[in-house]
Scaffold this motif. Structure first.
Motif, PDB file in Angstrom:
ATOM      1  N   LYS A   7       0.846  -1.194   0.000  1.00  0.00           N
ATOM      2  CA  LYS A   7       0.000   0.000   0.000  1.00  0.00           C
ATOM      3  C   LYS A   7       0.877   1.237   0.000  1.00  0.00           C
ATOM      4  O   LYS A   7       1.874   1.311   0.725  1.00  0.00           O
ATOM      5  CB  LYS A   7      -0.906  -0.029   1.230  1.00  0.00           C
ATOM      6  CG  LYS A   7      -1.697   1.250   1.460  1.00  0.00           C
ATOM      7  CD  LYS A   7      -1.150   2.069   2.592  1.00  0.00           C
ATOM      8  CE  LYS A   7      -1.802   3.427   2.720  1.00  0.00           C
ATOM      9  NZ  LYS A   7      -1.241   4.227   3.806  1.00  0.00           N
ATOM     10  N   GLY A 211      -7.536   7.537   7.188  1.00  0.00           N
ATOM     11  CA  GLY A 211      -6.322   6.704   7.238  1.00  0.00           C
ATOM     12  C   GLY A 211      -6.608   5.238   6.937  1.00  0.00           C
ATOM     13  O   GLY A 211      -5.751   4.375   7.119  1.00  0.00           O
ATOM     14  N   ASP A 214      -4.693   1.748   4.981  1.00  0.00           N
ATOM     15  CA  ASP A 214      -3.863   0.715   5.603  1.00  0.00           C
ATOM     16  C   ASP A 214      -4.719  -0.519   5.876  1.00  0.00           C
ATOM     17  O   ASP A 214      -4.305  -1.661   5.653  1.00  0.00           O
ATOM     18  CB  ASP A 214      -3.299   1.192   6.960  1.00  0.00           C
ATOM     19  CG  ASP A 214      -2.427   2.429   6.840  1.00  0.00           C
ATOM     20  OD1 ASP A 214      -1.788   2.597   5.794  1.00  0.00           O
ATOM     21  OD2 ASP A 214      -2.391   3.214   7.812  1.00  0.00           O
ATOM     22  N   LYS A 269       0.035   7.884  14.092  1.00  0.00           N
ATOM     23  CA  LYS A 269      -0.704   7.959  12.833  1.00  0.00           C
ATOM     24  C   LYS A 269      -0.127   7.029  11.755  1.00  0.00           C
ATOM     25  O   LYS A 269      -0.749   6.799  10.723  1.00  0.00           O
ATOM     26  CB  LYS A 269      -0.639   9.416  12.356  1.00  0.00           C
ATOM     27  CG  LYS A 269      -1.654   9.767  11.312  1.00  0.00           C
ATOM     28  CD  LYS A 269      -1.379  11.151  10.740  1.00  0.00           C
ATOM     29  CE  LYS A 269      -2.093  11.331   9.426  1.00  0.00           C
ATOM     30  NZ  LYS A 269      -1.370  12.232   8.541  1.00  0.00           N
TER      31      LYS A 269
HETATM   32 MG    MG Z   1      -1.999   6.889   6.841  1.00  0.00          MG
END
Ligand code: MG
Ligand code: ADP
Ligand code: ASP
Length: 481
Positions: A7, A211, A214, A269
């Protein structure tokens, strides 16, 4: 033949130069004979801009959302111009990009007529980021002669209908990926997949939370039975602290699934908190690596609980949280108050980040994110109305301007005195600790301090972490390679 899922995050696909780097990395892995599935984020900044376009549209600011649309157009067209030479290839991908951008404008227009952007519409709007980036990246790779196909993850990741924070329905997702993607992968085609996006069984677009790419990558890695998952980002790996908070931060060569879970949950993060969920039971190793420094081996994440004698591996901090305290003389021995409080909190739509109870049983406190804190306070007060009226409970206090700091390290388990060391250090530095909680896994300790103390507290504890990480390095224990 080895099969990898990788990724690339927002910064890693944030410009033509960055995407050129991504193409090199992918080409390199394919050259080594690997089967690859590639998951990509939106270009850096685009998801934020799309969310802004939703609020602009909801408040009828057409100029604002049109400007955002134009900025996003320019970003993607610049990549196409820089990296695709053949005029016909360029025209084809430009047309696709323009078609999607038209879709974004039309959706904004609809939102401005409705006057509100519901979570469902907001998900549809932010999905344009990954839908655009994946198409442009796939086109660039195809132009470089790689055998790739752009794939929309909403055709594969089936989710519940919790918009903006959806969870996959595993069985359906797995069978779609195994049936629909695996054969292609085995035939040597590399799918370039949108991160972040899923769809309900009825096909309505959802997203997996900020986010969340992931997490998408981990879902594909698990369902495709990958040998390894690589998260390519903009730092060399998982570090002892957020490098933006403390420049002394160092890369950790190895962390366990459990440690990274705690780190991510408590604010690091670098990985979405749910990333390890799909891969942990299949024992798929995860590596965090730097797109801009591919020679660095990065951080390895795996099942071994402790590859080192490092006690405290990393320190994290979460801002923008509030602490609620429920207290009163009548709480002693009254069963169910905590349960009712947490149920009311959940009904107010908030998840609890940390809970702490004083041993006297006369009070307990918990933390939630700032934007929901006032609602939670009101919901809990309503739930405990009777007890408050009878003075069994004094009040529900709300304290903002606080942060949660967490120290993480599996070595804390069975190492007596760590909590003592942490808190005496903070005491010596006159940093006042408002509440403490130790996770049941014993691989983290969290506590609350005033927001003003954040950097100092992270700094002090980071010094402690760096000492033990250094010891490990000296004894060679830290290296998984
Ligand atoms: Mg991220
Ligand atoms: P991506 O766009 O690749 O998903 P993110 O911005 O989501 O990247 O995450 C990477 C960032 O996480 C780093 O640039 C760094 O500033 C931040 N970060 C916070 N805590 C940590 C940590 N403990 N280790 C590494 N990076 C961290
Ligand atoms: N583009 C999404 C975000 O910015 C998902 C991701 O990048 O992981 O939140």
């Amino acid at each position: 033949m080895a099969r990898f899922t990788m990724k690339f995050g927002g910064t890693s696909v944030g410009s033509a130069e960055a995407i050129a780097q991504v193409v090199d990395i992918v080409g390199d892995h394919l050259g080594q004979g690997r089967q690859l599935a590639v998951v990509v984020s939106a270009m850096a900044g685009v998801t934020d801009m799309l969310l802004d376009s939703a609020s602009a549209a909801a408040s009828g600011r057409q100029d604002a959302y049109m400007e955002i649309n134009a900025t996003i157009a320019a970003m993607h067209l610049a990549v196409i111009d820089a990296l695709i030479k053949s005029p016909s290839d360029r025209d084809a991908i430009r047309a696709e990009v323009n078609e999607l951008l038209k879709g974004h404008r039309e959706l904004c227009e609809a939102v401005s007529i409705l006057g509100e952007a519901t979570p469902r519409i907001s998900d549809a709007l932010v999905s344009f980021g990954e839908r655009l980036s994946s198409r442009v990246i796939a086109a660039v790779m195809a132009a470089k002669g790689l055998s790739v196909r752009q794939v929309d993850s909403n055709d594969f990741i089936v989710t519940d209908n919790v918009f903006q924070n959806a969870d996959p329905l595993w069985d359906e997702t797995e069978s779609r990926i195994v049936d629909g993607l695996l054969p292609e992968l085995e035939s040597g085609v590399t799918p370039i997949i949108t991160g972040f996006i899923g769809a309900t069984p009825d096909g309505i677009l959802t997203t997996l939370g900020r986010g969340g790419s992931d997490f998408s990558a981990a879902i594909f890695a698990a369902c495709l039975r990958s040998d390894e998952l690589i998260i390519w980002t903009d730092v060399d790996g998982v570090m002892t602290a957020d490098p933006r908070l403390d420049e002394r931060a160092r890369v950790l060569p190895y962390v366990s699934y459990q440690e990274i879970g705690e780190l991510a949950f408590y604010g690091a993060k670098v990985l979405h908190p749910k990333t390890v969920q799909p891969i942990i039971t299949r024992d798929i190793p995860l590596r965090v690596r730097n797109t801009f420094n591919p020679a660095h081996p990065g951080t390895m994440v795996g099942a071994r609980a402790q590859a080192s004698e490092t006690v405290i591996k990393a320190v994290t901090g979460i801002r923008d949280v509030s602490m609620l305290t429920v207290s009163g003389p009548g709480m002693l021995g009254v069963p169910g108050i905590a349960g009712r409080t947490f149920l009311a909190t959940a009904k107010a739509g908030a998840s609890i980040l940390m809970i702490s109870q004083a041993s006297s049983e006369q009070s307990f406190c918990f933390t939630v994110v700032d934007p929901l804190a006032q609602n939670v306070k009101e919901a809990v007060e309503a739930e405990l109305r009777r007890e408050i009226l009878h003075n069994d409970i004094d009040s529900v206090d709300l304290l903002s301007d606080i942060v949660i700091i967490t120290v993480v390290g599996a070595g804390m388990r069975g190492t007596p005195g760590i909590a003592g060391r942490v808190f005496s250090l903070l005491g010596e530095r006159s940093i006042n600790v408002l509440a403490i909680a130790q996770g049941s896994s014993e691989c983290s300790i969290s506590f609350i301090v005033a927001e003003d103390d954040l950097e100092r507290a992270v700094g002090e504890l980071h010094t402690l972490a760096l000492e033990t990480v250094e010891n490990d390095r000296a004894t060679g224990l830290a290296s998984p390679y």
